[in-house]
Design a protein around this motif. Structure first.
Motif, short mmCIF file in Angstrom:
data_model
loop_
_atom_site.label_atom_id
_atom_site.label_comp_id
_atom_site.label_asym_id
_atom_site.label_seq_id
_atom_site.Cartn_x
_atom_site.Cartn_y
_atom_site.Cartn_z
N UNK A 116 0.87 -1.18 0.00
CA UNK A 116 0.00 0.00 0.00
C UNK A 116 0.89 1.22 0.00
N UNK A 117 0.69 2.12 -0.98
CA UNK A 117 1.49 3.33 -1.09
C UNK A 117 0.61 4.54 -1.31
N UNK A 118 0.82 5.57 -0.53
CA UNK A 118 0.18 6.86 -0.78
C UNK A 118 1.03 7.53 -1.85
N UNK A 119 0.41 7.81 -3.00
CA UNK A 119 1.20 8.25 -4.15
C UNK A 119 0.91 9.66 -4.63
N UNK A 120 -0.11 10.30 -4.11
CA UNK A 120 -0.38 11.62 -4.64
C UNK A 120 -1.21 12.48 -3.73
N UNK A 121 -1.02 13.77 -3.91
CA UNK A 121 -1.80 14.76 -3.19
C UNK A 121 -2.01 15.93 -4.14
N UNK A 122 -3.27 16.24 -4.36
CA UNK A 122 -3.58 17.34 -5.27
C UNK A 122 -4.99 17.82 -4.99
N UNK A 123 -5.17 19.10 -4.92
CA UNK A 123 -6.49 19.72 -4.72
C UNK A 123 -7.23 19.14 -3.52
N UNK A 124 -6.51 18.92 -2.42
CA UNK A 124 -7.15 18.43 -1.21
C UNK A 124 -7.50 16.95 -1.21
N UNK A 125 -6.91 16.17 -2.12
CA UNK A 125 -7.17 14.74 -2.21
C UNK A 125 -5.88 13.96 -1.97
N UNK A 126 -6.01 12.80 -1.35
CA UNK A 126 -4.88 11.88 -1.20
C UNK A 126 -5.19 10.62 -1.99
N UNK A 127 -4.24 10.14 -2.75
CA UNK A 127 -4.44 8.94 -3.55
C UNK A 127 -3.49 7.85 -3.06
N UNK A 128 -4.01 6.64 -2.92
CA UNK A 128 -3.20 5.50 -2.49
C UNK A 128 -3.42 4.34 -3.45
N UNK A 129 -2.42 3.50 -3.55
CA UNK A 129 -2.47 2.30 -4.39
C UNK A 129 -2.28 1.08 -3.51
N UNK A 130 -2.99 0.02 -3.85
CA UNK A 130 -2.78 -1.28 -3.22
C UNK A 130 -2.60 -2.29 -4.34
N UNK A 131 -1.58 -3.11 -4.20
CA UNK A 131 -1.34 -4.16 -5.20
C UNK A 131 -0.58 -5.30 -4.55
N UNK A 132 -0.65 -6.46 -5.18
CA UNK A 132 0.04 -7.65 -4.67
C UNK A 132 1.55 -7.46 -4.80
N UNK A 133 2.27 -8.04 -3.85
CA UNK A 133 3.73 -8.01 -3.96
C UNK A 133 4.19 -8.76 -5.21
N UNK A 134 3.39 -9.71 -5.66
CA UNK A 134 3.73 -10.50 -6.85
C UNK A 134 3.23 -9.87 -8.15
N UNK A 135 2.71 -8.65 -8.07
CA UNK A 135 2.21 -7.97 -9.26
C UNK A 135 3.35 -7.81 -10.26
N UNK A 136 3.14 -8.22 -11.52
CA UNK A 136 4.22 -8.11 -12.49
C UNK A 136 4.63 -6.66 -12.79
N UNK A 137 3.82 -5.70 -12.37
CA UNK A 137 4.14 -4.29 -12.57
C UNK A 137 4.65 -3.63 -11.29
N UNK A 138 4.96 -4.42 -10.26
CA UNK A 138 5.36 -3.87 -8.96
C UNK A 138 6.55 -2.93 -9.06
N UNK A 139 7.53 -3.28 -9.85
CA UNK A 139 8.72 -2.42 -9.98
C UNK A 139 8.34 -1.07 -10.59
#
Length: 153
Positions: A116-139
């Motif tokens: 789980x990563x908080x990845x953005x803040x803009x216009x009073x919003x916080x965005x977070x991502x959740x993904x599997x550790x085995x996600x092929x796009x993890x890097x």
């Protein structure tokens, strides 16, 4: 124990013991990740009351079956390990509380299998991502800038 779900064109619907109807749904979030290979697999989680009549019903302050139902739907979503779940919370007091609640649910149910990563803040919003550790796009997802320090629980 979770509530019984019914699949509809809008998402997964359920009715609580108090008679409140909800729908849990996912919407495409690819537009938020232009140029990323993971973009076609990115979705936003939505959760809302289903009908106007249920908005008049008093909701118990704490119904653990709602949490268990949402966690179940999210677990089903992640059966495809390529998927990325994005969620956005405003920075007001109620939304900040929701952000902390989702973080607590994540800690309780992730069992070390998810990031789980908080990845953005803009216009009073916080965005977070959740993904599997085995996600092929993890890097690739790890290369997104993190805002985690600004949203510590």
């Amino acid at each position: 124990m979770r509530y019984q779900l019914t699949s509809t064109t809008d998402g997964e619907e359920f009715t609580t013991d108090a008679g409140v109807q909800y729908v849990v749904y996912f919407s495409e979030a690819a537009a938020y990740f232009p140029g990323f290979a993971a973009a076609p697999h990115a979705f936003m989680l939505g959760f809302m009351r289903r009908d106007k009549a249920s908005q008049l019903v008093d909701i118990p302050a704490h119904d653990p079956r709602i949490r268990e139902t949402i966690v179940y739907v999210v677990a089903q979503f992640f059966e495809d390990e390529r998927r990325v779940l994005a969620y956005v919370c405003q920075q007001g007091p109620q939304e900040r509380a929701r952000h902390r609640l989702f973080a607590a649910w994540f800690r309780q149910h992730s069992h070390g299998q998810f990031i789980r990563r908080v990845v953005g803040e803009e216009h009073g919003l916080a965005a977070a991502l959740i993904y599997r550790q085995t996600n092929p796009f993890a890097q690739e997802l790890q290369q997104l800038p993190s805002m985690e320090d600004k949203f510590r629980q």
